[in-house]
Design an enzyme around this catalytic site. Structure first.
Site, short mmCIF file in Angstrom:
data_model
loop_
_atom_site.label_atom_id
_atom_site.label_comp_id
_atom_site.label_asym_id
_atom_site.label_seq_id
_atom_site.Cartn_x
_atom_site.Cartn_y
_atom_site.Cartn_z
N ASN A 12 -6.19 23.09 4.28
CA ASN A 12 -5.51 24.13 4.41
C ASN A 12 -4.12 24.00 4.25
OD1 ASN A 12 -4.62 26.30 5.15
ND2 ASN A 12 -5.16 26.54 7.21
N HIS A 99 -8.08 32.30 11.44
CA HIS A 99 -7.49 30.93 12.00
C HIS A 99 -6.55 31.37 13.06
CE1 HIS A 99 -4.77 27.61 11.80
NE2 HIS A 99 -5.70 27.00 10.77
N GLU A 170 -11.49 24.58 15.94
CA GLU A 170 -10.01 24.21 15.70
C GLU A 170 -9.55 24.34 17.10
OE1 GLU A 170 -8.49 23.78 11.50
OE2 GLU A 170 -8.23 25.70 12.20
P1 13P Z 1 -3.57 20.12 11.28
O1 13P Z 1 -4.47 19.52 10.43
O2 13P Z 1 -2.17 19.81 10.84
O3 13P Z 1 -3.49 19.89 12.70
O4 13P Z 1 -4.05 21.64 11.10
C1 13P Z 1 -5.26 21.81 11.17
C2 13P Z 1 -5.53 23.29 10.84
O5 13P Z 1 -4.97 24.08 11.55
C3 13P Z 1 -6.20 23.37 9.79
O6 13P Z 1 -6.87 24.87 9.51
#
Ligand code: 13P
Length: 258
Positions: A12, A99, A170
């Site tokens: 991403n 997200h 996440e």
């Molecule tokens: P990081 O890997 O920078 O922590 O971000 C994770 C994320 O939001 C992927 O969608």
């Protein structure tokens, strides 16, 4: 465990790269992706302005294209939005929905996210539903309540949906902080997510990913957990070596159970 799908390793890129930078990074990833392509499904999610150039780079390769968001209609008079028809024309396969940055910064609601999720399936895309609790919610013991609410949008899946569905756990406190969830804790949550959503979608169509400060150093320990089907990577995916090393970690570990 018999694995029905290859592990998914998704980049991403958020709004970190201009089109020229996206094109260069995509070309660099593609040039080396062949080494893991048999074992891992790699996906790049550039920003909307970079989708076109990255689409051209990925054409005919084993690396798939994803969008970071969608406005859930096919097309129309909607200033500033990007709908399903445009994404399809660019050969997008995956769409991130819900997200936490969009939930938090733009106030995106579960209702809006549900429209994107179900619209994506109906339009033939694979949605990647992002869920996760904040640090306050975790501290207050509310993780399961929050996840239950966020996953509740799956209840509207029709019985005849045969589409593949991905869910990315996440935790908000792990995103961009360098403080990844421990693989053991992530595995527990993944197990719980599987148990919770199996009432809506059959296990063989479901892919549960972890996201939040995944990098080339911790990727193997996430890959080593049976219930972690892949990762959604932010910051580390902006570095070619790191992203390829993460994919290689999944290729290596998951091969044994394929
Ligand atoms: P990081 O890997 O920078 O922590 O971000 C994770 C994320 O939001 C992927 O969608």
């Amino acid at each position: 465990m018999v694995r029905m799908q290859k592990p998914l390793v998704i980049a991403n890129w958020k709004m970190q790269l201009a089109p020229q930078e996206s094109e260069m990074l995509a070309s660099a990833v593609v040039a080396e992706a062949v080494t893991v392509a048999d074992a891992v499904e790699m996906v790049l999610c550039p920003s909307f302005t970079s989708l076109g150039v990255v689409s051209e780079v990925l054409m005919g390769t084993s690396v798939a294209l994803g969008a970071q968001d969608v406005f859930p209609v096919s097309h129309g008079a909607l200033t500033g939005m990007v709908g399903f028809d445009e994404l399809r024309a660019l050969h997008v396969s995956y769409i991130l929905v819900g997200h936490s940055e969009r939930r938090r910064v733009l106030g995106e609601t579960d209702e809006e996210i549900a429209k994107k999720f179900h619209g994506a399936i109906a339009a033939g895309f694979i949605p990647v539903l992002c869920v996760g609790e904040t640090v306050e919610e975790k501290a207050g013991g509310e993780r399961e309540v929050v996840l239950t609410r966020q996953l509740g949008i799956l209840a509207d899946l029709s019985d005849d949906t045969k589409a593949a569905i991905s869910i990315a756990y996440e935790p908000v406190w792990a995103i961009g902080t360098g403080l990844a969830c421990s693989p053991e804790e992530a595995a527990e949550v993944h197990q719980w997510i599987r148990k919770t959503v199996v009432q809506y979608v059959s296990a063989d169509r479901l892919c549960v990913l972890y996201g939040g400060s995944v990098d080339e150093k911790n990727a193997a320990s996430f890959a080593g957990e049976d219930v972690i089907d892949g990762v959604l990577v932010g910051g580390a995916s902006l570095r070619k070596e790191a992203f390829l090393a993460i994919a290689a970690a999944f290729a290596k570990v998951k091969k044994a159970v394929a």
